[in-house]
Design a protein around this motif. Structure first.
Motif, short mmCIF file in Angstrom:
data_model
loop_
_atom_site.label_atom_id
_atom_site.label_comp_id
_atom_site.label_asym_id
_atom_site.label_seq_id
_atom_site.Cartn_x
_atom_site.Cartn_y
_atom_site.Cartn_z
N VAL A 100 -48.13 -84.36 24.86
CA VAL A 100 -49.47 -84.68 24.35
C VAL A 100 -49.36 -85.49 23.06
CG1 VAL A 100 -51.70 -83.74 23.66
CG2 VAL A 100 -50.38 -82.59 25.44
N GLY A 101 -48.33 -85.21 22.26
CA GLY A 101 -48.11 -86.02 21.07
C GLY A 101 -47.91 -87.49 21.41
N HIS A 102 -47.15 -87.77 22.46
CA HIS A 102 -46.97 -89.16 22.90
C HIS A 102 -48.29 -89.78 23.36
CE1 HIS A 102 -42.73 -90.08 22.60
NE2 HIS A 102 -42.41 -88.91 23.14
N GLU A 103 -49.10 -89.00 24.08
CA GLU A 103 -50.39 -89.52 24.52
C GLU A 103 -51.27 -89.91 23.33
OE1 GLU A 103 -51.74 -87.59 28.62
OE2 GLU A 103 -51.37 -86.06 27.11
N ILE A 104 -51.24 -89.07 22.29
CA ILE A 104 -52.05 -89.36 21.10
C ILE A 104 -51.51 -90.59 20.37
CG2 ILE A 104 -52.72 -88.46 18.83
CD1 ILE A 104 -52.86 -85.67 20.16
N LEU A 151 -48.58 -72.41 22.05
CA LEU A 151 -49.62 -72.54 23.08
C LEU A 151 -50.93 -73.02 22.47
CD1 LEU A 151 -50.96 -71.99 25.85
CD2 LEU A 151 -51.18 -69.59 25.15
N SER A 152 -51.30 -72.46 21.33
CA SER A 152 -52.53 -72.87 20.65
C SER A 152 -52.45 -74.32 20.20
CB SER A 152 -52.80 -71.95 19.45
OG SER A 152 -53.00 -70.62 19.86
N ALA A 153 -51.28 -74.74 19.74
CA ALA A 153 -51.12 -76.13 19.32
C ALA A 153 -51.31 -77.08 20.51
CB ALA A 153 -49.75 -76.33 18.68
N VAL A 154 -50.77 -76.71 21.67
CA VAL A 154 -50.99 -77.52 22.87
C VAL A 154 -52.48 -77.59 23.20
CG1 VAL A 154 -50.55 -77.67 25.36
CG2 VAL A 154 -48.70 -77.03 23.81
N ASN A 155 -53.15 -76.45 23.08
CA ASN A 155 -54.59 -76.38 23.32
C ASN A 155 -55.34 -77.34 22.40
OD1 ASN A 155 -56.62 -75.15 24.86
ND2 ASN A 155 -55.94 -73.10 24.34
N VAL A 156 -55.05 -77.25 21.10
CA VAL A 156 -55.75 -78.07 20.11
C VAL A 156 -55.46 -79.55 20.32
CG1 VAL A 156 -55.81 -78.68 17.65
CG2 VAL A 156 -55.95 -76.28 18.35
N MET A 157 -54.20 -79.90 20.52
CA MET A 157 -53.84 -81.30 20.70
C MET A 157 -54.49 -81.88 21.96
SD MET A 157 -49.84 -81.11 19.52
CE MET A 157 -49.50 -82.86 19.78
N SER A 158 -54.57 -81.08 23.01
CA SER A 158 -55.23 -81.54 24.24
C SER A 158 -56.71 -81.78 24.01
CB SER A 158 -55.02 -80.51 25.36
OG SER A 158 -53.65 -80.31 25.63
N MET A 159 -57.35 -80.91 23.24
CA MET A 159 -58.77 -81.09 22.96
C MET A 159 -59.01 -82.31 22.08
SD MET A 159 -60.39 -77.25 22.58
CE MET A 159 -59.13 -76.43 21.61
N LEU A 160 -58.13 -82.53 21.09
CA LEU A 160 -58.27 -83.73 20.25
C LEU A 160 -58.10 -85.00 21.08
CD1 LEU A 160 -56.26 -82.58 17.10
CD2 LEU A 160 -58.68 -83.26 17.12
N ARG A 161 -57.13 -84.99 21.97
CA ARG A 161 -56.92 -86.14 22.86
C ARG A 161 -58.18 -86.41 23.70
NH1 ARG A 161 -53.57 -84.29 27.66
NH2 ARG A 161 -55.65 -83.41 28.04
N ASP A 162 -58.77 -85.34 24.24
CA ASP A 162 -59.94 -85.51 25.10
C ASP A 162 -61.19 -85.84 24.30
OD1 ASP A 162 -58.27 -85.09 27.19
OD2 ASP A 162 -59.02 -83.10 27.71
N ARG A 163 -61.27 -85.36 23.05
CA ARG A 163 -62.38 -85.77 22.19
C ARG A 163 -62.33 -87.27 21.96
NH1 ARG A 163 -63.28 -84.61 15.74
NH2 ARG A 163 -61.33 -85.82 15.73
N ALA A 164 -61.12 -87.81 21.80
CA ALA A 164 -60.97 -89.26 21.59
C ALA A 164 -61.28 -90.05 22.85
CB ALA A 164 -59.55 -89.56 21.12
N ARG A 165 -61.03 -89.47 24.00
CA ARG A 165 -61.28 -90.17 25.26
C ARG A 165 -62.72 -90.07 25.73
NH1 ARG A 165 -56.02 -88.01 28.75
NH2 ARG A 165 -54.49 -89.56 27.99
N TYR A 166 -63.29 -88.85 25.59
CA TYR A 166 -64.56 -88.58 26.27
C TYR A 166 -65.70 -88.18 25.33
CZ TYR A 166 -60.97 -88.05 29.86
OH TYR A 166 -59.89 -88.24 30.67
N GLY A 167 -65.43 -88.02 24.05
CA GLY A 167 -66.47 -87.61 23.13
C GLY A 167 -66.79 -86.13 23.26
N GLY A 168 -67.87 -85.70 22.59
CA GLY A 168 -68.30 -84.31 22.65
C GLY A 168 -67.52 -83.41 21.71
N SER A 169 -67.91 -82.15 21.69
CA SER A 169 -67.16 -81.10 21.01
C SER A 169 -66.43 -80.28 22.07
CB SER A 169 -68.10 -80.19 20.21
OG SER A 169 -68.54 -80.83 19.03
N TRP A 170 -65.31 -79.67 21.64
CA TRP A 170 -64.45 -78.97 22.58
C TRP A 170 -64.11 -77.58 22.05
CZ3 TRP A 170 -62.72 -81.30 27.19
CH2 TRP A 170 -63.16 -82.62 27.36
N SER A 171 -64.01 -76.64 22.98
CA SER A 171 -63.75 -75.26 22.59
C SER A 171 -62.67 -74.68 23.51
CB SER A 171 -65.03 -74.44 22.71
OG SER A 171 -64.81 -73.09 22.37
N GLY A 172 -61.75 -73.93 22.93
CA GLY A 172 -60.68 -73.33 23.72
C GLY A 172 -60.31 -71.96 23.21
#
Length: 575
Positions: free
Chosen positions: A82-86, A434-455
Motif C-alpha cells: 500500500v505504501g508503493h500505491e500511495i 494490521l491497523s496501519a494497513v487499515n489506515v493506509m488503505s483508507m487514505l489511499r481510497d480517500r485520495a481515489r474516491y473521496g468521502g470519509s472512511w471508517s475502519g
C-alpha cells in the motif's frame, strides 16, 4: 503454491495443524498472497505482490505452534504494497519492491523489550530517570501483578483469564481478594488467587466480569470461541475491515502531496495523524505511520495510567501532549486537533470517546464542514459490533477468547483447557501493523474516491485469523525444534506478559551468543537515536518494512525524531 493437508484437533477442538513444514520466508509469502485475496479492495496488481521479498531464517524464533512470525511478516508486506500505491499516487516512480526480514518480524512483537540506552537494557531501562512511571501502581505488588494471569475454575477443564487492567483493585475485590494483601512472591499471590477462582464456575466468573464492566475471558478453544455469539459476529468481518462512510460521497478526493509540494519521499509525508490511545496496539499503529512519514500527535492524560515501557519505543517519531477533558481549554485544544487531522486512531473502548463528545460523530461533522474527508480507525478487543463490542479488553483477553492461549497451553503439554499466554504481546503489536494497513488503505481510497472512511481493527479478530484452517499451525516436532534451538525458559499460566517478553529476549540473547550476530545482536535490525531525552545512544527495533531498491531508498520507512515520554510536549499543532 499448492495447499497442504492439515490435521484437525492436535491442539484442541478447532485447531488445524500442518502435515509438512514450510520455512518462515516461504510461509510468509503464502500468507501474504492469501491475505491479499481475502482483503476487500486490496490491489490486484500482481507485480506489487510479486515484489514483496521475504528473507530470514528457516525456523521461527517465537515459541509455540501459532504462525505469528510469518503472519506478522505478511501484514508488513501488505503495508509495503500500500505504501508503493500511495507513492505512485504522489507521482513517484517506484520499483514496486518491498523487503521484509522475517527474523526482524519475529522480534517485532517484543518491541517494548528490545531497548538499549547507553549500554543498559531489559528491566534496567525502567530505572532510567527520564522513563516516567505511568502505571500508577497497577503492577506494583505481587497480588496486583498476578491479577493478570490465567486461573483454574470450579468448572472441570475450563480456565479463566483474569485481568486487573490498569486498575486492579476493584477487579480483585469483586472476586473476594484483598488488593492490599501482602505476599512474599508472585507465586504466593498466584496460589492465593487460585484458591479463590476455584470457588467460581467459569460461567459465573464471565458473568461477574461482564456485569461489573470488567475485562476477563474464559479460555476458549478455537472451536468453542466460534460457537459463541460474539465469535460468530466477529467472524463475519474481514481482518482488514473498513468502508466509506455513508452520506459522505459529496466530499471530494484528497490528493497526497506531490514530490514538488513535499520533498519527503516517505509514503505518508504530509498526512496528519491524531492518536487517542493507550498501552500497545493503537500506539504501535501510530509509530508505524510516523515511520511512513506521517505527522503524529499523541494525546495522553497524566491522570490515566499507561504502559510505562511503551514510551521508549512506541513514541518514536511522535509528539505527545497532556489533555484533561474535564477542562474547557483542553477540550477546545482537542477539538482543534480533530478538526485538522487526516487520520484519527481511537484505541479506547468502542464508544468511550463518543460518550465524551470526541468520537466518530464529531470527526465526521468537522470533516464535512471543511470539505475534506477524515479517516477514522477504532482499535479495540472485540471488533465493530456484536454482543461484546463495548466490553473492555486487552491483549491477554483476546488471547484467551479466540483460542490462542488454549492452543499454546496444549502445545506445551498442559492438560486440555489450561491456557498459557503466547510468549509476547503478539496480538497487541500485530494489531498495530494490521491497523496501519487499515489506515493506509483508507487514505489511499480517500485520495481515489473521496468521502470519509471508517475502519476497525480488533485484537481478538487478529488472534482468530491466525487460528483459521487456511493458516494452519506448526506440528509438535517443529515446536520442539524451536524450543531446542532457543532453549526458552518454562512458560506457565501464572506469568505476566512483561515477565514473558523479557524471558524471550534473554533466550534470543543467549542464542545470539552461541550462534553469532543474529536476532538481538544483529545491528541491521535496529535504529539509533543520538542525544535523546533518555540518553546519548538510544537503540530500538527499526521499522520492519524496507524499500531496499535504490530507486526507493529515500522512501523507506524511518523515524526522523526519537521517542519522547508521554505528555512531553507542552503544546502541539500539526505541521
Amino acid at each position: 503454491m499448492a495447499a497442504q493437508d492439515r490435521v484437525e484437533g492436535v491442539y484442541g477442538p478447532g485447531s488445524f495443524t500442518d502435515t509438512a513444514f514450510t520455512s518462515v520466508p516461504v510461509e510468509s509469502k503464502r500468507l501474504l498472497v492469501e491475505l491479499a485475496k481475502k482483503t476487500p479492495g486490496f490491489t490486484t496488481d500482481q507485480s506489487l505482490i510479486d515484489g514483496v521479498k521475504f528473507v530470514g531464517d528457516e525456523l521461527p524464533c517465537i515459541p509455540g505452534p501459532i504462525k505469528s512470525q510469518a503472519f506478522v511478516a505478511a501484514l508488513h508486506g501488505l503495508a509495503g504494497i500500500v505504501g508503493h500505491e500511495i507513492l505512485q499516487l504522489r507521482g513517484f516512480k517506484t520499483s514496486g519492491e518491498t523487503t521484509v526480514n522475517t527474523d526482524a518480524a519475529g522480534m517485532f512483537p517484543a518491541t517494548p523489550a528490545l531497548v538499549h540506552i547507553d549500554g543498559s537494557d531489559g528491566p534496567q531501562i525502567l530505572k532510567n530517570p527520564a522513563v516516567k512511571a505511568f502505571d500508577h501502581g497497577a503492577l506494583g505488588t505481587p497480588v496486583k501483578l498476578r491479577s493478570q494471569a490465567i486461573y483454574p475454575t470450579a468448572t472441570p477443564g475450563v480456565w479463566f483469564q483474569l485481568h486487573g487492567s490498569l486498575g486492579p483493585e476493584p477487579i480483585l475485590r469483586s472476586i473476594g481478594v484483598d488488593p492490599n494483601a501482602t505476599f512474599a512472591s508472585g507465586d504466593e499471590a498466584y496460589e492465593h488467587i487460585k484458591k479463590v477462582t476455584q470457588t467460581y464456575t467459569a460461567s459465573d466468573l464471565e458473568q461477574l466480569m461482564l456485569s461489573r464492566g470488567f475485562p476477563g475471558s474464559i479460555v476458549h478453544s478455537p472451536a468453542s470461541w466460534l460457537d459463541t455469539t460474539m465469535g460468530r459476529s466477529l467472524a463475519r468481518h474481514p481482518l482488514v475491515d473498513y468502508s466509506k462512510v455513508q452520506f459522505t460521497e459529496n466530499i471530494p478526493p484528497v490528493a497526497f502531496p506531490t514530490a514538488q509540494e513535499n520533498p519527503d519521499a516517505r509514503p505518508l509525508a504530509g498526512v496528519k495523524v491524531l492518536e487517542l490511545a493507550r498501552v500497545i496496539a493503537a500506539p504501535a499503529c501510530g509509530t508505524i505511520l510516523a515511520a511512513m512519514g506521517a505527522d503524529v500527535i499523541r494525546v495522553n492524560s497524566s491522570r490515566l495510567p499507561d504502559f510505562t515501557p511503551a514510551q521508549v519505543t512506541l513514541m518514536a517519531g511522535k509528539r505527545s501532549i497532556d489533555l484533561d477533558l474535564k477542562k474547557d481549554k483542553d477540550k477546545e485544544t482537542l477539538e482543534s486537533l480533530v478538526a485538522d487531522a487526516d487520520v484519527i486512531i481511537q484505541g479506547y473502548r468502542l464508544g468511550s470517546l463518543e460518550r465524551r463528545g470526541f468520537g466518530r460523530s464529531l470527526a465526521l461533522k468537522l470533516a464535512s464542514a471543511r470539505k475534506r474527508g477524515v479517516v477514522y480507525l477504532d482499535e479495540n478487543c472485540y471488533g465493530p459490533d456484536g454482543y461484546y463490542a463495548e466490553r473492555p479488553g486487552w491483549q491477554q483477553i483476546a488471547d484467551a477468547a479466540a483460542g490462542s492461549s488454549y492452543v499454546i497451553g496444549k502445545s506445551y503439554g498442559f492438560p486440555d483447557g489450561q491456557g498459557v499466554l503466547p510468549s509476547l504481546p503478539i496480538s497487541d503489536m500485530s494489531t498495530g501493523i494490521l491497523s496501519a494497513v487499515n489506515v493506509m488503505s483508507m487514505l489511499r481510497d480517500r485520495a481515489r474516491y473521496g468521502g470519509s472512511w471508517s475502519g476497525c481493527s480488533s485484537l481478538t479478530g487478529y488472534n482468530a485469523a491466525t487460528l483459521q484452517s487456511w493458516v494452519g499451525l506448526y506440528q509438535p516436532d517443529i515446536v520442539k525444534r524451536i524450543q531446542d534451538r532457543f532453549q526458552f525458559e518454562p512458560m506457565t499460566s501464572d506469568l505476566h506478559v512483561i515477565e514473558l517478553y523479557y524471558a524471550i529476549a534473554r533466550s534470543w540473547d543467549r542464542y545470539a551468543e552461541r550462534s553469532g550476530n543474529s536476532y538481538t545482536r544483529n545491528e541491521e535490525f535496529y535504529t539509533h537515536f543520538k542525544d535523546s531525552v533518555y540518553g546519548k545512544d538510544l537503540r530500538i527495533l527499526a521499522p520492519i518494512v524496507q524499500y531496499t531498491n535504490p530507486l526507493d531508498r529515500d522512501s523507506t520507512p524511518t523515524w526522523t525524531s526519537p521517542p519522547v515520554p508521554f505528555c512531553f510536549n507542552e503544546t502541539a499543532v500539526f505541521n
